[in-house]
Structures are given as C-alpha cells and as structure tokens.
Design a protein around this motif. Structure first.
Motif, mmCIF file in Angstrom:
data_model
loop_
_atom_site.group_PDB
_atom_site.id
_atom_site.type_symbol
_atom_site.label_atom_id
_atom_site.label_comp_id
_atom_site.label_asym_id
_atom_site.label_seq_id
_atom_site.Cartn_x
_atom_site.Cartn_y
_atom_site.Cartn_z
ATOM 1 N N SER A 72 0.842 -1.193 0.000
ATOM 2 C CA SER A 72 0.000 0.000 0.000
ATOM 3 C C SER A 72 0.873 1.236 0.000
ATOM 4 O O SER A 72 2.068 1.183 0.247
ATOM 5 N N HIS A 73 0.217 2.356 -0.282
ATOM 6 C CA HIS A 73 0.937 3.624 -0.337
ATOM 7 C C HIS A 73 0.083 4.667 0.359
ATOM 8 O O HIS A 73 -1.099 4.820 0.060
ATOM 9 N N THR A 124 1.544 3.030 -11.289
ATOM 10 C CA THR A 124 0.933 4.284 -10.850
ATOM 11 C C THR A 124 1.973 5.234 -10.267
ATOM 12 O O THR A 124 3.121 4.863 -10.027
ATOM 13 N N ASP A 125 1.535 6.456 -10.049
ATOM 14 C CA ASP A 125 2.396 7.459 -9.420
ATOM 15 C C ASP A 125 1.525 8.378 -8.572
ATOM 16 O O ASP A 125 0.313 8.159 -8.433
ATOM 17 N N ASP A 126 2.147 9.407 -7.979
ATOM 18 C CA ASP A 126 1.404 10.294 -7.096
ATOM 19 C C ASP A 126 0.350 11.110 -7.843
ATOM 20 O O ASP A 126 -0.659 11.528 -7.260
ATOM 21 N N ILE A 127 0.535 11.330 -9.154
ATOM 22 C CA ILE A 127 -0.480 12.041 -9.938
ATOM 23 C C ILE A 127 -1.723 11.181 -10.072
ATOM 24 O O ILE A 127 -2.861 11.663 -9.900
ATOM 25 N N PHE A 128 -1.531 9.901 -10.357
ATOM 26 C CA PHE A 128 -2.663 8.979 -10.463
ATOM 27 C C PHE A 128 -3.389 8.867 -9.127
ATOM 28 O O PHE A 128 -4.627 8.850 -9.076
ATOM 29 N N LEU A 129 -2.644 8.791 -8.009
ATOM 30 C CA LEU A 129 -3.264 8.660 -6.705
ATOM 31 C C LEU A 129 -4.186 9.838 -6.385
ATOM 32 O O LEU A 129 -5.221 9.669 -5.738
ATOM 33 N N LYS A 130 -3.817 11.025 -6.866
ATOM 34 C CA LYS A 130 -4.579 12.239 -6.537
ATOM 35 C C LYS A 130 -5.394 12.745 -7.727
ATOM 36 O O LYS A 130 -5.740 13.925 -7.781
ATOM 37 N N LYS A 137 -1.604 12.117 -17.871
ATOM 38 C CA LYS A 137 -0.791 12.167 -19.089
ATOM 39 C C LYS A 137 0.680 12.431 -18.838
ATOM 40 O O LYS A 137 1.452 12.581 -19.784
ATOM 41 N N SER A 138 1.119 12.508 -17.589
ATOM 42 C CA SER A 138 2.534 12.740 -17.309
ATOM 43 C C SER A 138 2.934 11.965 -16.061
ATOM 44 O O SER A 138 2.087 11.610 -15.235
ATOM 45 N N SER A 139 4.230 11.692 -15.940
ATOM 46 C CA SER A 139 4.740 10.865 -14.852
ATOM 47 C C SER A 139 5.062 11.695 -13.622
ATOM 48 O O SER A 139 5.558 12.816 -13.711
ATOM 49 N N GLY A 140 4.801 11.092 -12.452
ATOM 50 C CA GLY A 140 5.179 11.684 -11.178
ATOM 51 C C GLY A 140 6.057 10.726 -10.394
ATOM 52 O O GLY A 140 6.795 9.934 -10.971
ATOM 53 N N THR A 141 5.941 10.765 -9.085
ATOM 54 C CA THR A 141 6.713 9.871 -8.223
ATOM 55 C C THR A 141 6.081 8.483 -8.230
ATOM 56 O O THR A 141 4.892 8.341 -7.940
ATOM 57 N N PRO A 142 6.840 7.424 -8.588
ATOM 58 C CA PRO A 142 6.259 6.074 -8.674
ATOM 59 C C PRO A 142 5.618 5.642 -7.362
ATOM 60 O O PRO A 142 6.107 5.962 -6.275
ATOM 61 N N SER A 143 4.497 4.878 -7.477
ATOM 62 C CA SER A 143 3.778 4.423 -6.291
ATOM 63 C C SER A 143 3.679 2.910 -6.217
ATOM 64 O O SER A 143 4.058 2.311 -5.225
ATOM 65 N N GLY A 144 3.148 2.255 -7.257
ATOM 66 C CA GLY A 144 3.006 0.807 -7.211
ATOM 67 C C GLY A 144 2.232 0.304 -8.408
ATOM 68 O O GLY A 144 1.639 1.076 -9.160
ATOM 69 N N TYR A 145 2.230 -1.017 -8.591
ATOM 70 C CA TYR A 145 1.467 -1.638 -9.673
ATOM 71 C C TYR A 145 0.010 -1.780 -9.247
ATOM 72 O O TYR A 145 -0.288 -2.150 -8.112
ATOM 73 N N HIS A 146 -0.888 -1.532 -10.203
ATOM 74 C CA HIS A 146 -2.312 -1.482 -9.856
ATOM 75 C C HIS A 146 -3.148 -2.010 -11.015
ATOM 76 O O HIS A 146 -2.819 -1.799 -12.190
ATOM 77 N N ALA A 147 -4.228 -2.721 -10.685
ATOM 78 C CA ALA A 147 -5.144 -3.245 -11.698
ATOM 79 C C ALA A 147 -6.354 -2.333 -11.831
ATOM 80 O O ALA A 147 -6.966 -1.950 -10.832
#
Length: 329
Positions: A17-18, A95-101, A109-119
């Motif tokens: 988890s993150h 995923t990254d912090d942009i996807f999380l928020k 459409k852009s990369s942030g800080t990596p978070s984890g693999y997600h389905a």
C-alpha cells in the motif's frame, strides 16, 4: 483506441500500500508475472469489423464503484467489474502520485513519483480528448466518481499488461427421465476448434477478381444461442501484418482480413463443419510487378502466412495453425 490484448492471469501482492496522506490510504495488489508466464498466455484475436466509433462509454453497464480499502485486492475488483459488464479490458499499470490524486475530469498524461502496480478496468475511450476512460477500486472520491482518464500515448508507457475475458456458461446435458433416479451427468466445457484444410489458388485467373479459396473446418459445441464469426488474418513471413488494399477485406486495424458475416449458433453441436472463404489477391497491399524495356511483365512474389480465428460473441475462442503461401503480382 487501436490495440487490444487478451492475456488473463493476474496475481495479488499482499499487503502492498501507499499512503497518500495520513487520512487517505490507497492499496494496490498487482504483481507482474515473469516473461515466461506472459509468453504462455495467448494474445487476443482481432475480429472482422468496420470502423471504430470515435467514442465508447461502458460505464452505464458497470456495477457501482467499490472501495478496496487497505486490502491488496485491486485484481479481484477489476475481474469482478469486467465479468459483470461484458467486454471491458483489464489492465495493469504503474501508478504514481499524480494517479493517486487524480481530480475530477483530469486526464493522466505525465509521470510523477512512482507508487506501485495497480489493476484497473478500461470502460471506454474518446478520440475527442485522446484518452481511455478507466474504472478504479478506490471509491467514489477518486477521480470523477471513481472513474478517470488516461491519455492514449501515455497509456502505452504505464501499461504492462492487458486482458479481456468472457464468461460462457457450462452446459449440463439433460438426463432422460426414468423411474429410477440417476446421477446428474458431469458439467461439460464448451469446445471450439478450427483448422485450414486446403487452399485453391488462381481462382478466376486472368481476371481482376483473381484470388484463392481457403477451405476451413471448425467445431463448436456448447455455444448454442450465441453469435459466431470466422476471420482469416494475414502476415508477411516476418510476422508483420499485411495491410489491406480493399475496403471489404480488412479488420478494425486496417490490416488485410477476410471471413464470414456474424452468424447465429443455433445448434448445440457443430462438429467438423466445412466451408470455403474466397480472398481476392488484390485484397493485399503488397508489391506488384512492372513491364521491362522488352515488353515483358516482371512479377514480384510476396511470401505470406495466414491463420483462421474463430469468434463467439466477438471473443476469440480458437485459432488455426499458421500456414505459408505466396502471391505473385
């Protein structure tokens, strides 16, 4: 939307988890496979079809957005979503912090800080915004009521795997009534098979409609009440798809294809059913010959391969072996 995959094997990664912040924790649950496992799963088959619409949205057919909480259960949620609604695509993304928020109507459409693999589950696409619509398992507060968008090009960079799945009911033969009860027969799995059993070349030779008759044999058992279709696909000997040169002989990716119209599977058992499909040589976008200075036509020979795919309700259930052939034009 121009490519579809068809692997179907995802594993959970327990306890991963993150923390987005102290009040909100997003869990994941996807563990990538090793390369050998991926290679053992067949790729999706592409049905014979017309133009794709500019947008599709299956969210109205989906169950309510769920919330996996702190459980590493994104895979289970995604599979349940997909099987409940028909043909969404399951995908594994980094995923990254942009996807999380992700915010309401925001496109990732852009990369942030990596978070984890997600389905996640793809439930649509829109060419007007150049993005796929996705469904998540982090509750309705994430994105737009639990849904979000991923840019077409960015999707290729963050997606590691994608899957389609279909649920076909098993069939149980009805026993003949007798005075003495008998055990219930075992449940039978549906059966699907197809093969190319012959090719007749140079049909209509010398005319603009010269081509080949491809003879096929297929078996379908346990699919009564569904729709079927058979499609021939073509590649060069290097496995690159052959582009289509005729409107009526192409798939949705504009690659050369031929086959049947969609047909209704009326009977529960079609065993060793044989028929032919005609394919004109002009259906292939390949090199052609030319006249030399001596008035002689110099043919160009192209080496190709073909295989037949069998579909039930647009889902590929069987594929023949690839066989070589050549065309001189």
């Amino acid at each position: 939307m121009r490519w579809i995959l068809s692997l179907f094997l995802l594993l959970c990664l327990p306890g991963f988890s993150h923390s987005q912040d102290s009040a909100d924790t997003h869990s994941f649950g996807l563990k990538p496979l090793d390369e050998r496992q991926y290679q053992s799963i067949p790729l999706a088959l592409v049905p014979l079809s017309g133009e794709l619409p500019r947008s599709v949205d299956l969210s109205k057919d989906m169950p309510p957005v769920g919330f996996q909480g702190k459980q590493a259960s994104c895979v289970g949620w995604s599979v349940a979503y997909a099987l409940a609604a028909g043909f969404p695509i399951l995908a594994g993304v980094s995923t990254d912090d942009i996807f999380l928020k992700l915010q309401r109507n925001q496109i990732w459409k852009s990369s942030g800080t990596p978070s984890g693999y997600h389905a996640i589950v793809l439930v649509g696409f829109d060419d007007n915004v150049q993005a796929f619509k996705i469904m998540n398992s982090w509750g309705g507060e994430w994105g737009t009521g639990g849904y979000g968008w991923i840019d077409y090009n960015f999707f290729r960079h963050v997606t590691h795997e994608g899957y389609i799945a279909a649920s076909f009911p098993k069939t149980t033969p009805t026993p003949t009534p007798t005075p003495t009860p008998i055990p219930t027969p075992p449940v039978q799995q549906p059966v699907a098979a197809i093969e190319i059993i012959g090719v007749e070349h140079n049909v209509n030779a010398g005319s603009a409609n010269a081509g080949m008759n491809v003879q096929l044999r297929y078996t379908l058992k346990g699919y009564a009440g569904y729709n079927g279709q058979i499609v021939l696909h073509f590649t060069f000997s290097q496995n690159y798809p052959v582009r289509a040169a005729l409107e009526n002989y192409r798939d949705i990716n504009n690659n050369a294809a031929a086959g049947t119209q969609v047909f209704y599977i009326e009977k529960p058992d079609y065993s060793n059913y044989v028929f032919s499909v005609f394919v004109p040589y002009t259906a292939f976008y390949i090199a052609v010959g030319s006249w030399n200075a001596y008035g002689q036509y110099q043919y160009v020979t192209t080496q190709m391969m073909m295989a037949a795919d069998l579909f039930v309700n647009n889902f590929g259930v069987a594929q023949s072996a690839w066989i070589p052939f050549q065309v001189s034009r």
